[in-house]
Design a protein around this motif. Structure first.
Motif, mmCIF file in Angstrom:
data_model
loop_
_atom_site.group_PDB
_atom_site.id
_atom_site.type_symbol
_atom_site.label_atom_id
_atom_site.label_comp_id
_atom_site.label_asym_id
_atom_site.label_seq_id
_atom_site.Cartn_x
_atom_site.Cartn_y
_atom_site.Cartn_z
ATOM 1 N N MET A 31 30.044 44.926 41.258
ATOM 2 C CA MET A 31 31.316 45.176 40.572
ATOM 3 C C MET A 31 31.162 46.367 39.648
ATOM 4 N N ILE A 32 32.264 47.098 39.466
ATOM 5 C CA ILE A 32 32.326 48.194 38.507
ATOM 6 C C ILE A 32 33.196 47.745 37.339
ATOM 7 N N ALA A 33 32.805 48.106 36.125
ATOM 8 C CA ALA A 33 33.643 47.871 34.945
ATOM 9 C C ALA A 33 33.947 49.211 34.296
ATOM 10 N N VAL A 34 35.176 49.372 33.838
ATOM 11 C CA VAL A 34 35.568 50.624 33.182
ATOM 12 C C VAL A 34 36.327 50.316 31.900
ATOM 13 N N CYS A 45 41.443 42.800 33.346
ATOM 14 C CA CYS A 45 42.006 42.477 34.657
ATOM 15 C C CYS A 45 41.230 43.199 35.751
ATOM 16 N N ILE A 46 41.342 42.694 36.967
ATOM 17 C CA ILE A 46 40.798 43.379 38.137
ATOM 18 C C ILE A 46 41.826 44.405 38.605
ATOM 19 N N TRP A 47 41.379 45.627 38.799
ATOM 20 C CA TRP A 47 42.273 46.708 39.215
ATOM 21 C C TRP A 47 42.910 46.398 40.557
ATOM 22 N N GLU A 48 44.207 46.698 40.651
ATOM 23 C CA GLU A 48 44.951 46.549 41.890
ATOM 24 C C GLU A 48 45.655 47.856 42.224
ATOM 25 N N PRO A 74 35.173 45.831 43.660
ATOM 26 C CA PRO A 74 36.151 45.397 42.659
ATOM 27 C C PRO A 74 35.877 46.089 41.326
ATOM 28 N N VAL A 75 36.946 46.444 40.619
ATOM 29 C CA VAL A 75 36.817 47.134 39.333
ATOM 30 C C VAL A 75 37.449 46.286 38.237
ATOM 31 N N ALA A 111 28.162 47.285 36.965
ATOM 32 C CA ALA A 111 27.902 48.615 36.396
ATOM 33 C C ALA A 111 29.098 49.015 35.537
ATOM 34 N N PHE A 112 28.894 49.034 34.242
ATOM 35 C CA PHE A 112 29.928 49.476 33.310
ATOM 36 C C PHE A 112 29.778 50.989 33.162
#
Length: 243
Positions: A31-34, A45-48, A74-75, A111-112
């Motif tokens: 997963m990616i976190a931003v 939230c999870i990006w859509e 997923p982001v 990974a943030f």
């Protein structure tokens, strides 16, 4: 087994300045976190498809050309508003950390992505400290700091021999910091720009500013009078003693 959170520095803006380690970890993570500074995002939230946040996330856009496969991951979008209200920020950061922990509990490695280096004025640290305190594994993956990239863009050495380097968060007051000897690096100058310009003009110090370092719209200024009153958030000033 819990997953691992990786605070991953993406460097200052140029995709080629991503480290090999950062690329490897981004590719391997689940997963990616931003961070999202947009005030319309109130909760994690999870990006859509259709959400604007990734288009506006500089760290994500830096990574995209080198690791295009992140499009399939997923982001997790985490609110990181630019405000100074401590209680509200604490609530927001607590909620962000808890959401990250939910996915770590599922065994996902995250990974943030953060501009520059995660250890220098990074929003990632708010999550890092909370996740670690709660017993999860959080690892910092260093990135090239913005001031090192700016020095390279200026073809300039920041310090030699006994010269000191002072890194100043300009938005929190710089009056005393500008009196220090050696090289001063001003980050997040913002509303202090007029004061900085006048202070430098009244001294014999050399001045440089790099705006959007490593990005397509990079600009370099060597005269304080040429600097616009409202410059980009991604602006960094270098001040050196002497003429």
């Amino acid at each position: 087994m819990s997953g691992i959170l990786y605070g991953t520095g993406t460097g200052p803006g140029e995709a080629e300045l991503l480290t090999l380690k950062a690329v490897r970890l981004i590719r391997s993570c689940d997963m990616i976190a931003v961070p999202v500074s947009d005030s319309t995002l109130k909760e994690p939230c999870i990006w859509e498809e259709g959400m604007p946040y990734l288009d506006r996330c500089a760290a994500y856009q830096i990574v995209l050309p080198e690791v295009p496969e992140i499009r399939k991951k997923p982001v997790l979008c985490l609110p990181m508003p630019m405000m100074k209200e401590k209680e509200e920020l604490k609530r927001i950061h607590d909620a962000g950390a808890k959401k990250v922990e939910e996915y770590l509990d599922e065994g996902m490695n995250i990974a943030f992505l953060t501009l520059g280096d995660p250890s220098i004025y990074s929003t990632y640290l708010y999550i890092h400290k909370r996740v670690q305190k709660d017993g999860y594994q959080a690892v910092i993956i260093p990135g090239i700091p913005s001031f090192c990239a700016a020095a390279a863009a200026l073809n300039l050495g920041l310090a030699e021999n006994k010269e000191e380097i002072h890194i100043l968060p300009a938005s929190y007051g710089i009056e005393e910091g500008l009196k220090l000897s050696g090289t001063k690096i001003l980050m997040k100058t913002g509303k202090k720009m007029p004061y900085v310009k006048e202070t430098v003009k009244a001294s014999n110090d050399r001045f440089w500013m790099v705006e959007n370092c490593g990005m397509e719209n990079e600009k370099i200024y060597e005269n304080p009078d040429d600097v616009p009153e409202k410059s980009s958030y991604y602006s960094l000033i270098v001040i050196k003693e002497g003429s």
